[in-house]
Design a protein around this motif. Structure first.
Motif, PDB file in Angstrom:
ATOM      1  N   LEU A  27       0.854  -1.188   0.000  1.00 43.50           N
ATOM      2  CA  LEU A  27       0.000   0.000   0.000  1.00 43.50           C
ATOM      3  C   LEU A  27       0.888   1.235   0.000  1.00 43.50           C
ATOM      4  CD1 LEU A  27      -2.834   1.336   0.356  1.00 43.50           C
ATOM      5  CD2 LEU A  27      -2.417   1.190   2.830  1.00 43.50           C
ATOM      6  N   TRP A  28       0.587   2.157  -0.915  1.00 37.22           N
ATOM      7  CA  TRP A  28       1.281   3.441  -0.991  1.00 37.22           C
ATOM      8  C   TRP A  28       0.229   4.531  -0.852  1.00 37.22           C
ATOM      9  CZ3 TRP A  28       3.792   5.300  -6.215  1.00 37.22           C
ATOM     10  CH2 TRP A  28       4.242   6.613  -6.088  1.00 37.22           C
ATOM     11  N   LEU A  29       0.311   5.288   0.234  1.00 37.32           N
ATOM     12  CA  LEU A  29      -0.604   6.393   0.481  1.00 37.32           C
ATOM     13  C   LEU A  29       0.152   7.717   0.415  1.00 37.32           C
ATOM     14  CD1 LEU A  29      -2.586   5.108   3.602  1.00 37.32           C
ATOM     15  CD2 LEU A  29      -3.438   5.297   1.256  1.00 37.32           C
ATOM     16  N   LEU A  76     -10.505   9.583   1.230  1.00 41.19           N
ATOM     17  CA  LEU A  76      -9.554   8.654   0.616  1.00 41.19           C
ATOM     18  C   LEU A  76      -9.911   8.532  -0.851  1.00 41.19           C
ATOM     19  CD1 LEU A  76      -7.212   6.638   0.902  1.00 41.19           C
ATOM     20  CD2 LEU A  76      -8.904   4.903   1.536  1.00 41.19           C
ATOM     21  N   LYS A  77      -8.947   8.816  -1.721  1.00 44.97           N
ATOM     22  CA  LYS A  77      -9.173   8.777  -3.164  1.00 44.97           C
ATOM     23  C   LYS A  77      -8.231   7.766  -3.797  1.00 44.97           C
ATOM     24  CE  LYS A  77     -10.247  12.643  -5.182  1.00 44.97           C
ATOM     25  NZ  LYS A  77     -10.191  13.956  -5.829  1.00 44.97           N
ATOM     26  N   LEU A  78      -8.538   7.406  -5.035  1.00 39.67           N
ATOM     27  CA  LEU A  78      -7.676   6.514  -5.802  1.00 39.67           C
ATOM     28  C   LEU A  78      -7.993   6.641  -7.274  1.00 39.67           C
ATOM     29  CD1 LEU A  78      -9.601   3.922  -6.755  1.00 39.67           C
ATOM     30  CD2 LEU A  78      -9.246   3.263  -4.391  1.00 39.67           C
ATOM     31  N   ARG A  80      -6.767  14.818   3.112  1.00 34.43           N
ATOM     32  CA  ARG A  80      -7.143  13.707   2.239  1.00 34.43           C
ATOM     33  C   ARG A  80      -5.914  12.861   1.940  1.00 34.43           C
ATOM     34  NH1 ARG A  80      -7.146  18.442  -0.096  1.00 34.43           N
ATOM     35  NH2 ARG A  80      -6.062  18.854  -2.021  1.00 34.43           N
ATOM     36  N   ALA A  81      -6.182  11.638   1.556  1.00 35.21           N
ATOM     37  CA  ALA A  81      -5.114  10.716   1.165  1.00 35.21           C
ATOM     38  C   ALA A  81      -5.461  10.145  -0.198  1.00 35.21           C
ATOM     39  CB  ALA A  81      -4.956   9.598   2.188  1.00 35.21           C
ATOM     40  N   PHE A  82      -4.429   9.775  -0.916  1.00 36.01           N
ATOM     41  CA  PHE A  82      -4.596   9.191  -2.243  1.00 36.01           C
ATOM     42  C   PHE A  82      -3.845   7.872  -2.262  1.00 36.01           C
ATOM     43  CE2 PHE A  82      -3.646   8.442  -6.672  1.00 36.01           C
ATOM     44  CZ  PHE A  82      -4.832   8.782  -7.298  1.00 36.01           C
ATOM     45  N   ILE A  83      -4.518   6.830  -2.698  1.00 32.69           N
ATOM     46  CA  ILE A  83      -3.872   5.528  -2.856  1.00 32.69           C
ATOM     47  C   ILE A  83      -3.168   5.513  -4.203  1.00 32.69           C
ATOM     48  CG2 ILE A  83      -4.213   3.041  -3.099  1.00 32.69           C
ATOM     49  CD1 ILE A  83      -6.703   3.311  -1.298  1.00 32.69           C
ATOM     50  N   HIS A  84      -1.854   5.549  -4.181  1.00 30.96           N
ATOM     51  CA  HIS A  84      -1.081   5.456  -5.422  1.00 30.96           C
ATOM     52  C   HIS A  84      -0.933   4.008  -5.862  1.00 30.96           C
ATOM     53  CE1 HIS A  84       0.411   9.447  -6.545  1.00 30.96           C
ATOM     54  NE2 HIS A  84       0.392   9.726  -5.265  1.00 30.96           N
ATOM     55  N   ASP A  85      -0.842   3.107  -4.892  1.00 30.97           N
ATOM     56  CA  ASP A  85      -0.707   1.687  -5.224  1.00 30.97           C
ATOM     57  C   ASP A  85      -1.304   0.867  -4.095  1.00 30.97           C
ATOM     58  OD1 ASP A  85       0.195  -0.580  -6.793  1.00 30.97           O
ATOM     59  OD2 ASP A  85       1.790  -0.840  -5.322  1.00 30.97           O
ATOM     60  N   ILE A  86      -2.112  -0.088  -4.466  1.00 27.37           N
ATOM     61  CA  ILE A  86      -2.659  -1.060  -3.531  1.00 27.37           C
ATOM     62  C   ILE A  86      -2.690  -2.373  -4.291  1.00 27.37           C
ATOM     63  CG2 ILE A  86      -5.040  -0.463  -4.127  1.00 27.37           C
ATOM     64  CD1 ILE A  86      -5.800  -1.130  -1.199  1.00 27.37           C
ATOM     65  N   GLU A  87      -2.065  -3.371  -3.722  1.00 22.08           N
ATOM     66  CA  GLU A  87      -1.965  -4.629  -4.460  1.00 22.08           C
ATOM     67  C   GLU A  87      -1.825  -5.803  -3.513  1.00 22.08           C
ATOM     68  OE1 GLU A  87       0.669  -6.686  -8.018  1.00 22.08           O
ATOM     69  OE2 GLU A  87       1.064  -4.613  -7.450  1.00 22.08           O
ATOM     70  N   VAL A  88      -2.493  -6.873  -3.872  1.00 24.94           N
ATOM     71  CA  VAL A  88      -2.334  -8.156  -3.184  1.00 24.94           C
ATOM     72  C   VAL A  88      -1.459  -9.012  -4.081  1.00 24.94           C
ATOM     73  CG1 VAL A  88      -3.532 -10.236  -2.384  1.00 24.94           C
ATOM     74  CG2 VAL A  88      -4.542  -7.973  -1.990  1.00 24.94           C
ATOM     75  N   ARG A 118      -9.974  -6.509   0.006  1.00 19.30           N
ATOM     76  CA  ARG A 118     -10.924  -5.757   0.824  1.00 19.30           C
ATOM     77  C   ARG A 118     -10.313  -5.444   2.197  1.00 19.30           C
ATOM     78  NH1 ARG A 118     -15.786  -4.587  -0.183  1.00 19.30           N
ATOM     79  NH2 ARG A 118     -16.027  -6.234  -1.738  1.00 19.30           N
ATOM     80  N   ALA A 119      -9.622  -6.420   2.784  1.00 21.01           N
ATOM     81  CA  ALA A 119      -8.987  -6.198   4.083  1.00 21.01           C
ATOM     82  C   ALA A 119      -7.912  -5.117   3.987  1.00 21.01           C
ATOM     83  CB  ALA A 119      -8.395  -7.504   4.608  1.00 21.01           C
ATOM     84  N   LEU A 120      -7.172  -5.101   2.894  1.00 17.91           N
ATOM     85  CA  LEU A 120      -6.132  -4.092   2.693  1.00 17.91           C
ATOM     86  C   LEU A 120      -6.756  -2.706   2.525  1.00 17.91           C
ATOM     87  CD1 LEU A 120      -3.184  -3.342   2.360  1.00 17.91           C
ATOM     88  CD2 LEU A 120      -3.261  -4.241   0.031  1.00 17.91           C
ATOM     89  N   LEU A 121      -7.837  -2.640   1.788  1.00 15.83           N
ATOM     90  CA  LEU A 121      -8.553  -1.382   1.617  1.00 15.83           C
ATOM     91  C   LEU A 121      -9.100  -0.893   2.962  1.00 15.83           C
ATOM     92  CD1 LEU A 121      -9.289   0.570  -0.624  1.00 15.83           C
ATOM     93  CD2 LEU A 121     -11.360  -0.769  -1.022  1.00 15.83           C
ATOM     94  N   GLU A 122      -9.647  -1.799   3.756  1.00 11.56           N
ATOM     95  CA  GLU A 122     -10.147  -1.435   5.084  1.00 11.56           C
ATOM     96  C   GLU A 122      -9.013  -0.973   5.991  1.00 11.56           C
ATOM     97  OE1 GLU A 122     -12.276  -4.974   6.232  1.00 11.56           O
ATOM     98  OE2 GLU A 122     -13.989  -4.468   4.938  1.00 11.56           O
ATOM     99  N   ALA A 123      -7.841  -1.578   5.863  1.00 20.87           N
ATOM    100  CA  ALA A 123      -6.685  -1.145   6.651  1.00 20.87           C
ATOM    101  C   ALA A 123      -6.263   0.270   6.242  1.00 20.87           C
ATOM    102  CB  ALA A 123      -5.524  -2.125   6.485  1.00 20.87           C
ATOM    103  N   ALA A 124      -6.348   0.574   4.952  1.00 21.29           N
ATOM    104  CA  ALA A 124      -6.038   1.929   4.481  1.00 21.29           C
ATOM    105  C   ALA A 124      -7.030   2.927   5.068  1.00 21.29           C
ATOM    106  CB  ALA A 124      -6.065   1.982   2.954  1.00 21.29           C
ATOM    107  N   GLU A 125      -8.304   2.562   5.085  1.00 19.58           N
ATOM    108  CA  GLU A 125      -9.326   3.433   5.656  1.00 19.58           C
ATOM    109  C   GLU A 125      -9.089   3.637   7.150  1.00 19.58           C
ATOM    110  OE1 GLU A 125     -13.233   1.918   4.658  1.00 19.58           O
ATOM    111  OE2 GLU A 125     -12.691   1.758   2.540  1.00 19.58           O
TER     112      GLU A 125
END
Length: 156
Positions: free
Chosen positions: A75-77, A124-126, A87-95, A106-113
């Motif tokens: 995860l890159w925020l 939170l944007k992406l 605000r935060a922007f997700i530059h990269d999120i990957e499993v 979904r768990a990774l996205l929830e952890a970002a939130e």
């Protein structure tokens, strides 16, 4: 399924960064935004511009996602607290490839939130490439709404 975020180490950053450069170049080519020739070099330049100091780039937080004792994603925020609302922007999120299909995205996205909530970040944007239908579905089902829409038509 529990998932935790841990700050990337310099070694993890080096490995992740190389994978991201290739992956981002591929996505830009797939989306028709860049020609294949020179895409990796262009990707390296763009990511380097976003992270000029690597892990030490101010306003950027890079994490490894861990579950059941394994590294399962990244995860890159990027955070921006200069506007009317932080605000935060997700530059990269990957499993990682072998871990997909088990709810870790979904768990990774929830952890970002959760990280955003812990840091008083209200938005939170992406960005997602339209050809990544699985990701689009995940984001929509997680409550993300389209705020911008780019369209293209190939003229032949």
């Amino acid at each position: 399924m529990s998932l935790t975020l841990q700050p990337m180490t310099p070694e993890q950053f080096a490995s992740w960064n190389e994978k991201l450069i290739v992956s981002y170049a591929h996505d830009k080519v797939e989306a028709g935004a860049w020609p294949e020739r020179g895409a990796v070099e262009r990707s390296r330049h763009d990511i380097g511009a976003d992270l000029p100091h690597g892990l030490d780039t101010p306003g950027h937080d890079l994490f490894v996602a861990r579950s059941e004792g394994r590294d399962v994603g990244w995860l890159w925020l990027a955070t921006d607290t200069t506007g009317p609302a932080p605000r935060a922007f997700i530059h990269d999120i990957e499993v990682v490839e072998g871990e997909r299909g088990r709810g870790l995205g979904r768990a990774l996205l929830e952890a970002a939130e959760a990280w955003c909530a812990d840091h008083s970040i209200g938005v939170l944007k992406l960005h997602v490439f339209a050809h990544n239908e699985a990701a689009v579905g995940l984001y929509e089902s997680s409550g993300f709404e389209t705020t911008d829409l780019s369209m293209a038509k190939q003229i032949r």
